[in-house]
Design an enzyme around this catalytic site. Structure first.
Site, PDB file in Angstrom:
ATOM      1  CE  LYS A   1      11.810  -3.147 -38.093  1.00 55.89           C
ATOM      2  NZ  LYS A   1      11.692  -1.718 -38.248  1.00 55.89           N
TER       3      LYS A   1
ATOM      4  NE  ARG B   1      16.394   0.293 -33.492  1.00 50.09           N
ATOM      5  CZ  ARG B   1      15.746  -0.846 -33.267  1.00 50.09           C
ATOM      6  NH1 ARG B   1      15.487  -1.665 -34.255  1.00 50.09           N
ATOM      7  NH2 ARG B   1      15.357  -1.159 -32.044  1.00 50.09           N
TER       8      ARG B   1
HETATM    9  N1  PMM Z   1      12.078  -0.697 -35.295  1.00 56.07           N
HETATM   10  C1  PMM Z   1      11.912  -1.282 -34.095  1.00 56.07           C
HETATM   11  C2  PMM Z   1      12.277  -0.607 -32.918  1.00 56.07           C
HETATM   12  N2  PMM Z   1      12.807   0.624 -32.968  1.00 56.07           N
HETATM   13  N3  PMM Z   1      13.552   2.468 -34.219  1.00 56.07           N
HETATM   14  C3  PMM Z   1      13.722   3.070 -35.394  1.00 56.07           C
HETATM   15  N4  PMM Z   1      14.271   4.313 -35.450  1.00 56.07           N
HETATM   16  N5  PMM Z   1      13.368   2.474 -36.566  1.00 56.07           N
HETATM   17  C4  PMM Z   1      12.794   1.239 -36.597  1.00 56.07           C
HETATM   18  O1  PMM Z   1      12.447   0.762 -37.690  1.00 56.07           O
HETATM   19  C5  PMM Z   1      12.604   0.562 -35.358  1.00 56.07           C
HETATM   20  C6  PMM Z   1      13.004   1.227 -34.168  1.00 56.07           C
HETATM   21  C7  PMM Z   1      11.351  -2.665 -34.003  1.00 56.07           C
HETATM   22  O2  PMM Z   1      12.331  -3.618 -34.142  1.00 56.07           O
HETATM   23  P1  PMM Z   1      13.177  -4.337 -32.940  1.00 56.07           P
HETATM   24  O3  PMM Z   1      12.261  -5.319 -32.260  1.00 56.07           O
HETATM   25  O4  PMM Z   1      14.293  -4.971 -33.666  1.00 56.07           O
HETATM   26  O5  PMM Z   1      13.667  -3.335 -31.958  1.00 56.07           O
END
Ligand code: PMM
Length: 270
Positions: free
Chosen positions: A204, A244
Site C-alpha cells: 500500500k 492479505r
Molecule cells: N484492500 C484492497 C482490496 N481489498 N480487502 C480487505 N479485506 N482489506 C483491505 O485492506 C483491502 C481489501 C485494496 O488493495 P488491492 O488493490 O491490493 O486489492
C-alpha cells in the site's frame, strides 16, 4: 490470503490478470505457494477509482471463480455488492470479503447470512472516489474499533453467525499514513473485540511513502515487498488471524520463521 485482482486498474496488479488463463494460473500458483484462500476482486478500490456496474464485476469474477473451484482452490469474493457476492458464492466462493463492512449494499447482510460463509467486514467510511476526505479521527484506534463493533453487531442482528465474522481495520481506506501506523501499532485493540482480524497492508501507498527517496519520490509498488513482509509478521505477532498479500511464498516463509521462533519446541533446547 492471496490477492487476485481481475481488474484493469488496481494499483498493484491491475491489468495483469484480465485474461482468464493468466488469472487462473496465478490463483493456482498462489494457492500452491501456501495461500489458504485466494481473494478474487473485479472492482478496483484504490483511492479515486471510479465504480464499475454489477454485471461488469460479475462478468470479470465468475469465470475465474468457477475455474479455481474446479481446481480445488478456495476463493473469497472481494466485493461490496450483494448481487456479485451471490453470483460468486453460486460459482463456488467460500467467503465474502466486503471492503464496506456491509454498508455499501443493504442486502449484503442477508446474502452473507443465507450463504453461511465467513464474511470479512472491513472498516470503511465511503466509496474510493472521495474516501480520503473522510480520514478525520480524534482517536483513530477507538473510532475504528467502535465502528467495526457496530458492523459486527448489525451483521449478527441480520442473522449472521458470530463465528463467521472477520474484522479488518481497512488500511488506506479513509486513513492517512499516520492512521495506518497507529492502527498497526494497536492491532490488539481490534483483536480484543473477540473476532478474527485480517490485516491487509500489502504494497500500500503508506509503505511507499515510508521508503521514499531523499527527494520524496515514493518507492514504486514492486519495491514494497520487504516492508510488506515486516508488516505481516508484526501483525501476526499482534494477534492477526490472517494477512492479505500479493506475494504469498515469502509471506508463508516469514510467518513460518515467526512460528518456529515462538514454538516451545525450540525454547531452551540445547
Ligand atoms: N484492500 C484492497 C482490496 N481489498 N480487502 C480487505 N479485506 N482489506 C483491505 O485492506 C483491502 C481489501 C485494496 O488493495 P488491492 O488493490 O491490493 O486489492
Amino acid at each position: 490470503m492471496g490477492v487476485l485482482n481481475v481488474t484493469p486498474d488496481s494499483f498493484s496488479d491491475g491489468g495483469r490478470y484480465t485474461d482468464l488463463e493468466a488469472a487462473v494460473h496465478h490463483g493456482v500458483t498462489l494457492f500452491r505457494e501456501g495461500a489458504h484462500v485466494i481473494d478474487v476482486g473485479g472492482e478496483s478500490t484504490r483511492p479515486g477509482a471510479d465504480r464499475v456496474d454489477a454485471p461488469t464485476e460479475i462478468a470479470r469474477v465468475v469465470p475465474v471463480i468457477e475455474r479455481l473451484f474446479a481446481e480445488g482452490v478456495p476463493v473469497s469474493i472481494d466485493t461490496s455488492r450483494a448481487a456479485v457476492a451471490e453470483a460468486a458464492v453460486a460459482a463456488g466462493a467460500v467467503a465474502i470479503n466486503d471492503v464496506s463492512g456491509g454498508l455499501a449494499d443493504p442486502r449484503m447482510a442477508q446474502v452473507a447470512a443465507a450463504a453461511g460463509c465467513p464474511w470479512i467486514l472491513m472498516h470503511w467510511r465511503g466509496h474510493s472516489r472521495d474516501m480520503q476526505k473522510l480520514a478525520v479521527y480524534s482517536d483513530v484506534v477507538a473510532e475504528v474499533r467502535d465502528e467495526l463493533r457496530a458492523r459486527a453487531d448489525d451483521a449478527m442482528a441480520a442473522g449472521v453467525d458470530p463465528s463467521r465474522i472477520v474484522l479488518d481495520p481497512g488500511l488506506g481506506f479513509a486513513k492517512t499514513a499516520e492512521h495506518n501506523w497507529n492502527l498497526s501499532a494497536n492491532l490488539g485493540a481490534l483483536v480484543d473485540l473477540g473476532f478474527p482480524v485480517l490485516f491487509a497492508a500489502s504494497r500500500k501507498t503508506y509503505l511507499g511513502r515510508l521508503l521514499a527517496d531523499e527527494d520524496g519520490t515514493p518507492r514504486e509498488v514492486g519495491g514494497r515487498e520487504a516492508a510488506t513482509l515486516a508488516t505481516s509478521v508484526l501483525a501476526v505477532a499482534s494477534g492477526a488471524w490472517g494477512v492479505r498479500v500479493h506475494e504469498v511464498r515469502a509471506t508463508a516463509d516469514a510467518i513460518a520463521v515467526w512460528r518456529a521462533t515462538g514454538s516451545p519446541r525450540f525454547r531452551g533446547t540445547p
